[in-house]
Design a protein around this motif. Structure first.
Motif, PDB file in Angstrom:
ATOM      1  N   ALA B 163       0.836  -1.212   0.000  1.00  0.00           N
ATOM      2  CA  ALA B 163       0.000   0.000   0.000  1.00  0.00           C
ATOM      3  C   ALA B 163       0.869   1.260   0.000  1.00  0.00           C
ATOM      4  CB  ALA B 163      -0.918  -0.012   1.219  1.00  0.00           C
ATOM      5  N   LYS B 164       1.936   1.223   0.767  1.00  0.00           N
ATOM      6  CA  LYS B 164       2.840   2.377   0.826  1.00  0.00           C
ATOM      7  C   LYS B 164       3.496   2.605  -0.545  1.00  0.00           C
ATOM      8  CE  LYS B 164       6.716   4.197   3.498  1.00  0.00           C
ATOM      9  NZ  LYS B 164       7.642   3.966   4.614  1.00  0.00           N
ATOM     10  N   PHE B 165       3.894   1.513  -1.163  1.00  0.00           N
ATOM     11  CA  PHE B 165       4.526   1.632  -2.480  1.00  0.00           C
ATOM     12  C   PHE B 165       3.546   2.228  -3.500  1.00  0.00           C
ATOM     13  CE2 PHE B 165       5.840  -0.139  -6.636  1.00  0.00           C
ATOM     14  CZ  PHE B 165       7.120   0.385  -6.697  1.00  0.00           C
ATOM     15  N   ARG B 166       2.276   1.840  -3.397  1.00  0.00           N
ATOM     16  CA  ARG B 166       1.275   2.387  -4.324  1.00  0.00           C
ATOM     17  C   ARG B 166       1.146   3.908  -4.160  1.00  0.00           C
ATOM     18  NH1 ARG B 166      -1.508  -2.500  -3.110  1.00  0.00           N
ATOM     19  NH2 ARG B 166      -2.839  -1.475  -1.561  1.00  0.00           N
ATOM     20  N   LEU B 167       1.275   4.371  -2.925  1.00  0.00           N
ATOM     21  CA  LEU B 167       1.226   5.826  -2.706  1.00  0.00           C
ATOM     22  C   LEU B 167       2.395   6.525  -3.406  1.00  0.00           C
ATOM     23  CD1 LEU B 167       0.172   5.889   1.058  1.00  0.00           C
ATOM     24  CD2 LEU B 167      -1.181   6.702  -0.889  1.00  0.00           C
ATOM     25  N   PHE B 168       3.577   5.955  -3.289  1.00  0.00           N
ATOM     26  CA  PHE B 168       4.731   6.524  -4.006  1.00  0.00           C
ATOM     27  C   PHE B 168       4.529   6.432  -5.517  1.00  0.00           C
ATOM     28  CE2 PHE B 168       7.087   6.078   0.014  1.00  0.00           C
ATOM     29  CZ  PHE B 168       7.841   7.243   0.003  1.00  0.00           C
ATOM     30  N   GLU B 169       4.022   5.277  -5.962  1.00  0.00           N
ATOM     31  CA  GLU B 169       3.789   5.082  -7.410  1.00  0.00           C
ATOM     32  C   GLU B 169       2.855   6.151  -7.973  1.00  0.00           C
ATOM     33  OE1 GLU B 169       2.302   1.006  -7.689  1.00  0.00           O
ATOM     34  OE2 GLU B 169       3.665   0.699  -9.372  1.00  0.00           O
ATOM     35  N   SER B 170       1.900   6.599  -7.139  1.00  0.00           N
ATOM     36  CA  SER B 170       0.947   7.592  -7.639  1.00  0.00           C
ATOM     37  C   SER B 170       1.517   9.011  -7.553  1.00  0.00           C
ATOM     38  CB  SER B 170      -0.379   7.489  -6.877  1.00  0.00           C
ATOM     39  OG  SER B 170      -0.177   7.795  -5.518  1.00  0.00           O
TER      40      SER B 170
END
Lengths: 237, 185
Positions: B163-170
């Motif tokens: 989930a944290k990685f998805r925030l960075f990805e966005s």
């Protein structure tokens, strides 16, 4: 003095055509950098992330660790191109420099290592900027801006820490602990090995010249800038 | 136990994902519902479901929050506890040396790319701060490492590191919990 002019070797592929002594010295210095960059990242930078006081400092340290690891990768890639076996370019195949034998215990120690050990690294890399083996010279030019940033990181954080009495005390203790090991990075006075490096134009300066320069730059940082003291260091043999 | 050959595949897949995002592309913009949902998912999985989520306006404010002396180390400690558990599990499956090598390879490319993009983003914002760009890149590096580790340990998509990685990805930079609120730049 003879009229000998060392060869200018432009690519890794040209190394095999050079005299055996030149090849051996180049391989030796590439191994040394590949090993020590990885040692530094593993022994100091990665553990320091846990000691850093805020997320900002932790993430900054994380990137610095990655840059040090990246330096190892670049030296290792050059090593592979000139036929050095991978296993010779990892810490497991080498006795560590004495400074690597003392595990990091505090954030202040890490900041002092960046301040003073990375300064020593800068001098070593500066000496390669005119290296006759040009792939090594190019690598030095590529890594130098990051090395300078790492030393600046140490200076900035040490400056910040020294604003409090407790911080000053801890920074001084870390300097007293680590600094005596650092002048030995530059090798022995009158070293025959260093004479060979200079003969071939791989290195430019004597060990004693570099050590004296290092001691002066370290003094300027610690005594003039931080208003702390440098411990006495034993004369190099 | 013979190491499973899938570590490199799982980590390499994450590395490919990490090669394409425009890191920091959305910082300073209003949070979307999807981003709030990912942030809530991350916080809930870490045990901080009740913490409110705040946007962050600009780079100077982001730096001040990330460097705030009153930050709450509990979320970092919880991430660290999860990381150690995943590392043990993944190392048992794939072999420690092989795993660490795969993780280093996966994170190095992302870290360099994120550093370049952070430097550009700060310059565009009128800020010349080499250390801030590096800290931002370090945050991406850490998030990639954690997500790659979760992938190597076969943790599901609901794992907080994903989930944290998805925030960075966005295009965001999660700054953690400061003064009782989760700060999402």
């Amino acid at each position: 003095m003879t009229d000998f002019t060392p060869p200018q070797v432009k690519t890794p592929d040209e190394l095999d055509a050079q005299p055996a002594e030149f090849q051996e010295l180049v391989r030796k210095i590439v191994i040394s950098h590949a090993v020590n960059e990885l040692y530094g990242a593993q022994v100091f930078d990665e553990p320091a992330i846990a000691y850093a006081p805020t997320p900002y400092a932790k993430w900054l340290t994380c990137r610095v660790a990655m840059e040090e690891y990246g330096h190892h990768v670049r030296f290792k890639e050059l090593g592979e191109q000139i036929g050095i076996p991978n296993e010779q370019m990892t810490p497991s195949s080498h006795r560590p420099l004495s400074i690597f034998e003392f595990p990091l215990k505090t954030w202040e120690e890490f900041c002092v290592i960046k301040l003073l050990a990375d300064l020593a690294e800068i001098l070593q890399v500066e000496d390669l900027l005119h290296c006759t083996f040009q792939p090594l010279r190019n690598l030095a030019r590529m890594t130098m801006p990051e090395e300078r940033f790492h030393a600046q990181f140490g200076k900035d954080f040490c400056t910040e820490l020294c604003r409090s009495d407790d911080g000053r005390k801890k920074v001084q203790e870390a300097i007293d602990h680590y600094f005596p090991y650092l002048p030995a990075f530059f090798g022995r006075t009158g070293s025959k090995n260093n004479a060979l490096y200079r003969h071939w134009g791989i290195k430019q300066r004597t060990n004693e010249d570099m050590r004296a320069d290092y001691l002066e730059r370290a003094r300027a940082l610690v005594v003039d800038h931080l208003k702390l003291t440098l411990p006495a260091v034993p004369e190099a043999a | 136990m013979t190491p499973e050959p899938v570590a490199a595949d799982a980590v390499a897949a994450l590395a490919r994902r990490a090669a394409s995002p425009s890191w920091f592309a959305a910082v300073g913009k209003a949070l979307t519902e999807a981003e709030r949902a990912d942030a809530a998912s991350y916080l809930g999985a870490l045990g901080f479901a009740a913490v409110a989520i705040d946007g962050v306006a600009d780079w100077p404010q982001a730096k001040a929050l990330a460097d705030a002396p009153d930050w709450d180390p509990a979320w970092w400690d919880e991430e660290e506890r999860l990381r150690i558990g995943l590392l043990d599990a993944a190392a048992a499956r794939h072999g420690r040396a092989r795993l660490l090598e795969a993780l280093s390879r996966a994170t190095q490319g992302a870290s360099d790319r994120a550093h370049g993009q952070a430097a550009l983003a700060t310059i565009r914002a009128g800020i010349a701060d080499l250390a801030l760009a590096r800290a931002a890149a370090g945050a991406v590096t850490q998030a990639c490492y954690l997500a790659a580790l979760a992938a190597a340990a076969a943790a599901g998509a609901e794992h907080p590191f994903h989930a944290k990685f998805r925030l960075f990805e966005s295009g965001r930079w999660p700054l953690g919990i400061v003064a009782g609120r989760f700060r999402l730049f």
